[in-house]
Motif scaffolding. Structure first.
Motif, PDB file in Angstrom:
ATOM      1  N   LYS A 189      15.276  -2.866  13.951  1.00  0.00           N
ATOM      2  CA  LYS A 189      14.506  -2.657  15.075  1.00  0.00           C
ATOM      3  C   LYS A 189      14.809  -1.597  15.945  1.00  0.00           C
ATOM      4  O   LYS A 189      14.141  -0.890  16.483  1.00  0.00           O
ATOM      5  N   HIS A 190      16.179  -1.527  16.132  1.00  0.00           N
ATOM      6  CA  HIS A 190      16.793  -0.483  16.966  1.00  0.00           C
ATOM      7  C   HIS A 190      16.222   0.793  16.617  1.00  0.00           C
ATOM      8  O   HIS A 190      15.890   1.871  17.317  1.00  0.00           O
TER       9      HIS A 190
ATOM     10  N   ARG B 184       9.905  -5.156  24.011  1.00  0.00           N
ATOM     11  CA  ARG B 184      11.282  -4.929  23.212  1.00  0.00           C
ATOM     12  C   ARG B 184      12.124  -6.275  23.108  1.00  0.00           C
ATOM     13  O   ARG B 184      12.995  -6.376  22.257  1.00  0.00           O
TER      14      ARG B 184
ATOM     15  N   GLU C  49       5.443  -5.836  17.140  1.00  0.00           N
ATOM     16  CA  GLU C  49       5.889  -4.710  18.254  1.00  0.00           C
ATOM     17  C   GLU C  49       5.604  -3.346  17.815  1.00  0.00           C
ATOM     18  O   GLU C  49       4.962  -2.616  18.686  1.00  0.00           O
ATOM     19  N   PHE C  50       5.876  -3.139  16.543  1.00  0.00           N
ATOM     20  CA  PHE C  50       5.605  -1.648  16.249  1.00  0.00           C
ATOM     21  C   PHE C  50       4.208  -1.352  15.621  1.00  0.00           C
ATOM     22  O   PHE C  50       4.100   0.154  15.578  1.00  0.00           O
TER      23      PHE C  50
ATOM     24  N   CYS D 284       5.983   5.197  14.817  1.00  0.00           N
ATOM     25  CA  CYS D 284       6.694   4.017  14.699  1.00  0.00           C
ATOM     26  C   CYS D 284       5.956   3.179  13.935  1.00  0.00           C
ATOM     27  O   CYS D 284       6.431   2.295  12.842  1.00  0.00           O
TER      28      CYS D 284
ATOM     29  N   ARG E  19      12.472   1.850  17.347  1.00  0.00           N
ATOM     30  CA  ARG E  19      12.373   1.945  18.878  1.00  0.00           C
ATOM     31  C   ARG E  19      12.635   3.389  19.109  1.00  0.00           C
ATOM     32  O   ARG E  19      12.426   3.792  20.396  1.00  0.00           O
TER      33      ARG E  19
ATOM     34  N   CYS F  30       1.366  -3.483  18.793  1.00  0.00           N
ATOM     35  CA  CYS F  30       2.226  -3.545  20.131  1.00  0.00           C
ATOM     36  C   CYS F  30       1.673  -4.866  21.011  1.00  0.00           C
ATOM     37  O   CYS F  30       1.261  -4.384  22.048  1.00  0.00           O
TER      38      CYS F  30
END
Length: 407
Positions: free
Chosen positions: A7-8, A58, A50-51, A18, A11, A54
């Motif tokens: 995940k990091h 985070r 998340e990616f 992404c 980001r 959206c």
């Protein structure tokens, strides 16, 4: 790389990069030789939220994300089209697609899926359409999400007399499983009762008639070729559109207006040549060709014939019947009885009502071909008992008596 590091690393990228990177990571998590662990599934869903869409921030808090802007939606659809078209493994493609859109309640995701499916229809994108077909089957063709998707596709491609009918008709050859499941969903939207008489748009009826009439095995496509699903998933039984199409064709005489002369003519003008070469014979004559189009009543006759051919091709040599649910056919009886009751209240004879007799004839033909070819599953006794309550019709009565004796 650990799951937290995964995940990091994502980001570090802005959208839409992404999203591209996320698809690669999701494939690595879910599409291996062995079924993914629960932790891998959870992380994959978090990455998608998340990616790609959206939807979360985070910290992973759902609902805290800003969501996709209109521009980002188009960027994502372009990325998905490219990814699905380049994916050579059907199981991998369906795994990712169902992970993105399977079991969803989010209207945002359904909107993205609808635009994606609509663009795939416009571009005749077989890989995307086949994935949408699997999604329809796994979600359930009569589910609210599937019906909403079908309505969106109808709105985009079938309401007007569009110029892309030829391209639409070719989809039955390139993506038959999608078309079969799409028709199944569409039959749930129209011709359900006589109070509203909600009929399909004529352009949609024309295309569906062309699909079914020209390809007798189309309606069975989703059953003939099982979907390639990820390891450990539960395949949903594929339903055919045959019962819904039988309902359409049988009830059409009761729903269509009888006092409208609906023979349509289309004028095709051949334009005059603008330049005439020296010594050239003058062929610059404007002509008008009258090309007859089928009326809605005629289209339902043709569709009915196509359905009968499909029922014959749906005969199974092994295993139980899977094409037509007896309960769905039996459900037609109360609708026809309501119409018959209305005829009687007007002081008319049921035997003299041409629309009612045409309805019963079509129903009798469909039931006979279905039963004779072993296409009906469920409680056949209950089906015959329901049909026996309908007004007198010679053909239907023969069909009922014949099959009651054979049981």
């Amino acid at each position: 790389m650990s799951l937290s590091d995964l995940k990091h690393s994502l980001r570090k990228y802005e959208f839409p990069v992404c999203a591209q990177e996320a698809l690669v990571r999701i494939e690595q998590l879910l599409a291996g030789r062995t079924a993914p662990t629960n932790k891998q599934l959870v992380v994959a869903m978090e990455i998608i939220s998340e990616f790609i869409f959206c939807e979360s921030d985070r910290r992973g808090d759902r609902g805290r994300g800003a969501g996709l802007s209109s521009l980002q939606e188009l960027q994502l659809i372009d990325i998905l089209c490219e990814y699905l078209s380049s994916c050579n493994n059907e199981t991998t493609k369906n795994t990712i697609f169902l992970s993105l859109f399977g079991g969803m309640e989010s209207q945002r995701r359904l909107k993205v899926l609808s635009i994606l499916a609509s663009m795939a229809v416009s571009a005749s994108s077989t890989p995307v359409l086949l994935a949408v077909g699997v999604w329809l089957q796994q979600t359930g063709c009569s589910s609210p999400q599937s019906l909403q998707l079908a309505e969106n596709l109808i709105r985009d491609h079938f309401y007007l007399n569009t110029k892309n009918q030829k391209e639409l008709r070719m989809l039955a050859n390139t993506a038959p499983q999608f078309i079969s499941n799409f028709i199944t969903a569409v039959t749930e939207l129209y011709v359900h009762d006589l109070s509203t008489k909600k009929m399909p748009p004529k352009n949609l009826l024309e295309v569906i008639t062309s699909w079914v009439y020209s390809n007798p095995s189309l309606c069975m496509s989703a059953q003939l070729k099982p979907a390639s699903l990820p390891s450990g998933s539960i395949p949903m039984a594929a339903a055919t559109p045959l019962a819904g199409l039988i309902r359409w064709c049988s009830l059409a005489p009761l729903c269509l207006p009888s006092n409208v002369e609906d023979v349509e003519m289309m004028e095709i003008s051949i334009p005059m040549k603008k330049i005439k070469l020296e010594c050239e014979i003058d062929r610059s004559i404007v002509t008008t060709v009258q090309q007859k189009q089928l009326s809605e009543a005629e289209l339902y006759i043709k569709l009915h014939l196509g359905v009968l051919h499909s029922l014959r091709s749906g005969k199974r040599t092994q295993g139980p019947p899977t094409a037509v649910n007896a309960q769905h056919l039996a459900a037609l009886a109360p609708i026809v009885q309501t119409y018959a009751h209305d005829v009687l209240t007007r002081g008319l004879k049921l035997s003299n009502d041409e629309k009612l007799q045409e309805c019963l004839n079509r129903l009798g033909q469909a039931v006979q071909v279905s039963l004779a070819n072993g296409c009906v599953y469920g409680n056949v006794n209950n089906l015959l008992a329901s049909l026996d309550t309908l007004p007198e019709n010679r053909l239907l009565r023969i069909v009922i008596r014949t099959h009651q004796q054979n049981i």
